[in-house]
Design a protein around this motif. Structure first.
Motif, PDB file in Angstrom:
ATOM      1  N   ILE A  48      15.007  57.944  93.401  1.00 41.95           N
ATOM      2  CA  ILE A  48      13.815  58.703  93.677  1.00 41.95           C
ATOM      3  C   ILE A  48      12.991  58.350  92.366  1.00 41.95           C
ATOM      4  O   ILE A  48      11.707  58.108  92.235  1.00 41.95           O
ATOM      5  CB  ILE A  48      13.788  60.253  94.143  1.00 41.95           C
ATOM      6  N   GLN A  49      13.547  58.650  91.268  1.00 39.47           N
ATOM      7  CA  GLN A  49      12.705  58.515  89.969  1.00 39.47           C
ATOM      8  C   GLN A  49      12.393  57.076  89.777  1.00 39.47           C
ATOM      9  O   GLN A  49      11.145  56.690  89.404  1.00 39.47           O
ATOM     10  CB  GLN A  49      13.845  58.744  88.550  1.00 39.47           C
ATOM     11  N   GLU A  52       9.385  56.632  92.000  1.00 41.27           N
ATOM     12  CA  GLU A  52       8.477  57.028  91.624  1.00 41.27           C
ATOM     13  C   GLU A  52       7.564  56.292  90.551  1.00 41.27           C
ATOM     14  O   GLU A  52       6.342  56.039  90.573  1.00 41.27           O
ATOM     15  CB  GLU A  52       8.525  58.527  90.982  1.00 41.27           C
ATOM     16  N   GLU A  53       8.425  55.370  89.777  1.00 42.32           N
ATOM     17  CA  GLU A  53       7.835  54.401  88.878  1.00 42.32           C
ATOM     18  C   GLU A  53       7.400  53.331  89.343  1.00 42.32           C
ATOM     19  O   GLU A  53       6.197  52.802  88.910  1.00 42.32           O
ATOM     20  CB  GLU A  53       9.061  54.150  87.819  1.00 42.32           C
ATOM     21  N   LEU A  55       6.155  53.132  92.245  1.00 41.01           N
ATOM     22  CA  LEU A  55       4.755  53.673  92.935  1.00 41.01           C
ATOM     23  C   LEU A  55       3.683  53.525  91.909  1.00 41.01           C
ATOM     24  O   LEU A  55       2.667  53.136  92.245  1.00 41.01           O
ATOM     25  CB  LEU A  55       5.136  55.081  93.768  1.00 41.01           C
ATOM     26  N   GLU A  56       3.978  53.950  90.768  1.00 44.83           N
ATOM     27  CA  GLU A  56       2.846  53.937  89.764  1.00 44.83           C
ATOM     28  C   GLU A  56       2.529  52.638  89.453  1.00 44.83           C
ATOM     29  O   GLU A  56       0.940  52.520  89.183  1.00 44.83           O
ATOM     30  CB  GLU A  56       3.360  54.765  88.482  1.00 44.83           C
ATOM     31  N   LEU A  78       9.327  55.815  98.957  1.00 40.68           N
ATOM     32  CA  LEU A  78       9.628  57.290  98.259  1.00 40.68           C
ATOM     33  C   LEU A  78       9.840  58.116  99.057  1.00 40.68           C
ATOM     34  O   LEU A  78      10.615  58.954  99.111  1.00 40.68           O
ATOM     35  CB  LEU A  78       8.587  57.385  97.220  1.00 40.68           C
ATOM     36  N   GLN A  82      13.406  60.478  99.735  1.00 43.70           N
ATOM     37  CA  GLN A  82      13.219  61.965  99.327  1.00 43.70           C
ATOM     38  C   GLN A  82      13.819  62.647 100.655  1.00 43.70           C
ATOM     39  O   GLN A  82      14.510  63.495 100.588  1.00 43.70           O
ATOM     40  CB  GLN A  82      11.923  62.592  99.166  1.00 43.70           C
TER      41      GLN A  82
END
Length: 124
Positions: A48-49, A52-53, A55-56, A78, A82
């Motif tokens: 997930i981390q 998230e990166e 996605l950024e 993502l 989750q």
């Protein structure tokens, strides 16, 4: 035929699952199950981390239509990660189960004895 040959294993697995979820004495539960659940949740948190990166950094529109690396796809990825984390069973630990014991009176007293006794292992 398979069910008849494996009925004992099926019933044992069902009992083990109920016991794993409901037994407040965690010493009776295999430690490797708790450890495996912790490891699976930890690994999924790392995924997930990373997502998230990703996605950024994802562009609004993919540069290559076959790679599907745009922001919309990263959001879906993502969300799935989750959801998988929610599906992984929570590792049950003794410290998390203290709320389940609400009447810690000694066993002899619970059985009707009016004699106060010292708290020892035979009371439980």
């Amino acid at each position: 035929m398979d069910i008849r040959l494996n009925a004992d294993r099926i019933y044992r697995d069902i009992f083990n699952e109920y016991s794993s979820l409901g037994d407040s004495n965690r010493n009776l539960q295999p430690a490797w199950i708790t450890e495996a659940r912790e490891a699976a949740r930890s690994q999924q948190n790392m995924v997930i981390q990373d997502l998230e990166e990703k996605l950024e950094q994802a562009p609004p529109v993919a540069s290559d239509e076959f790679m599907y690396q745009d922001k919309e796809e990263a959001v879906r990825e993502l969300e799935v990660a989750q959801r998988i984390l929610k599906d992984i069973p929570y590792p049950v630990k003794a410290k998390d189960l203290k709320y389940r014991t609400w009447n810690p009176i000694p066993y002899k007293r619970f059985r009707g004895s009016d004699e106060p006794s010292k708290k020892d292992e035979s009371d439980f």
